[in-house]
Write a protein that holds these residues in place. Structure first.
Motif, PDB file in Angstrom:
ATOM      1  N   HIS A  65       0.876  -1.164   0.000  1.00 29.16           N
ATOM      2  CA  HIS A  65       0.000   0.000   0.000  1.00 29.16           C
ATOM      3  C   HIS A  65       0.913   1.213   0.000  1.00 29.16           C
ATOM      4  N   LEU A  66       0.586   2.227  -0.790  1.00 28.41           N
ATOM      5  CA  LEU A  66       1.437   3.418  -0.872  1.00 28.41           C
ATOM      6  C   LEU A  66       0.710   4.645  -0.350  1.00 28.41           C
ATOM      7  N   CYS A  67       1.491   5.568   0.209  1.00 26.46           N
ATOM      8  CA  CYS A  67       0.944   6.884   0.554  1.00 26.46           C
ATOM      9  C   CYS A  67       1.152   7.787  -0.669  1.00 26.46           C
ATOM     10  N   PRO A  68       0.380   8.880  -0.776  1.00 23.97           N
ATOM     11  CA  PRO A  68       0.473   9.745  -1.968  1.00 23.97           C
ATOM     12  C   PRO A  68       1.893  10.282  -2.222  1.00 23.97           C
TER      13      PRO A  68
ATOM     14  N   VAL B  35       3.948   7.670  -3.976  1.00 23.93           N
ATOM     15  CA  VAL B  35       3.563   7.484  -5.382  1.00 23.93           C
ATOM     16  C   VAL B  35       4.323   8.500  -6.238  1.00 23.93           C
TER      17      VAL B  35
ATOM     18  N   THR C  82      -4.917  -0.232  -4.053  1.00 28.21           N
ATOM     19  CA  THR C  82      -5.485   1.085  -3.783  1.00 28.21           C
ATOM     20  C   THR C  82      -6.808   0.897  -3.055  1.00 28.21           C
TER      21      THR C  82
ATOM     22  N   LEU D  17      -5.050   4.694  -1.886  1.00 28.46           N
ATOM     23  CA  LEU D  17      -3.803   5.055  -1.222  1.00 28.46           C
ATOM     24  C   LEU D  17      -4.039   5.175   0.280  1.00 28.46           C
ATOM     25  N   ARG D  18      -2.970   5.044   1.042  1.00 32.03           N
ATOM     26  CA  ARG D  18      -3.061   5.106   2.503  1.00 32.03           C
ATOM     27  C   ARG D  18      -2.208   6.249   3.047  1.00 32.03           C
TER      28      ARG D  18
ATOM     29  N   THR E  22       2.866   4.090   3.894  1.00 35.45           N
ATOM     30  CA  THR E  22       3.211   2.985   3.018  1.00 35.45           C
ATOM     31  C   THR E  22       3.444   1.724   3.852  1.00 35.45           C
TER      32      THR E  22
END
Ligand SMILES: [Zn+2]
Length: 191
Positions: free
Chosen positions: A17-20, A23, A66, A68-69, A72
């Motif tokens: 999971h990615l944070c903005p 990304v 997604t 996004l979180r 990460t």
């Protein structure tokens, strides 16, 4: 417990999971990830893009989930961790403090995270109504009896209750292989 509850079991392969902010670093400024397929959990998608996860011994491509979180999070099975040369800790999703450091690489850049890699604790999503009926709440642990030739009992399965959740148990690929899980695999909640 007098209530016999049959729970579908789903195997989650390694993913992240990615944070903005991450990304942007991995894929470039204002980049928007492309959803490829919706998961059984409504509103969650796997994206077309993947990220290279780099450990001390090797690297591997991980799918991105997604939405996004805020933070990460990289989830893998112990077999993945051994191959990569990562020492992740067993954690519930979202509990990242003190989790393992890891490196990520995308087409636009790289990240060296001081924490974020975990082996997700097996857990059961259920509606708050069912949890109430069973006398359970988020954070409680149950055991699950899995029938079948390679079946067994999985202990320390954490309950995650929410009004929006469908009843599902999530395990990783090592746990899935150990019980020879297929899309039809289910278990019975025992205490
Ligand atoms: Zn889950």
């Amino acid at each position: 417990m007098d209530l016999q509850v049959k729970v579908p079991i789903e195997v989650s392969a390694r993913h992240l999971h990615l944070c903005p902010e991450h990304v942007e670093i991995l894929f470039g400024k204002d980049y928007v990830l492309t959803n490829k397929r919706e998961l059984s959990q409504k509103g969650y998608f796997v994206t077309v893009e993947r990220v290279e996860v780099i450990g001390d011994k090797a690297s591997a491509l991980f799918s991105i989930l997604t939405p996004l979180r805020k933070k990460t999070q990289i989830e893998m099975a112990l077999t993945d961790a051994r191959k990569l040369g990562v020492k992740p800790v067993l954690r519930m999703s979202g509990n990242l403090e003190g989790s393992a450091p890891i490196k990520l690489k995308g087409p636009a850049g790289e990240l060296a995270l001081s924490e974020g890699a975990i082996i997700a604790k097996r857990h059961i999503h259920m509606s708050t109504d069912l949890a109430d009926e069973m006398g359970l709440k988020t954070g409680d642990e149950v055991s699950v009896q899995v029938p079948g030739e390679r079946g067994g009992v999985l202990n320390h399965v954490v309950i995650s209750a929410d009004p929006t959740f469908d009843l599902t148990m999530h395990i990783d690929t090592d746990e899935g292989n150990a019980i020879d899980a297929s899309p039809e695999t289910y278990g019975f909640i025992i205490k």
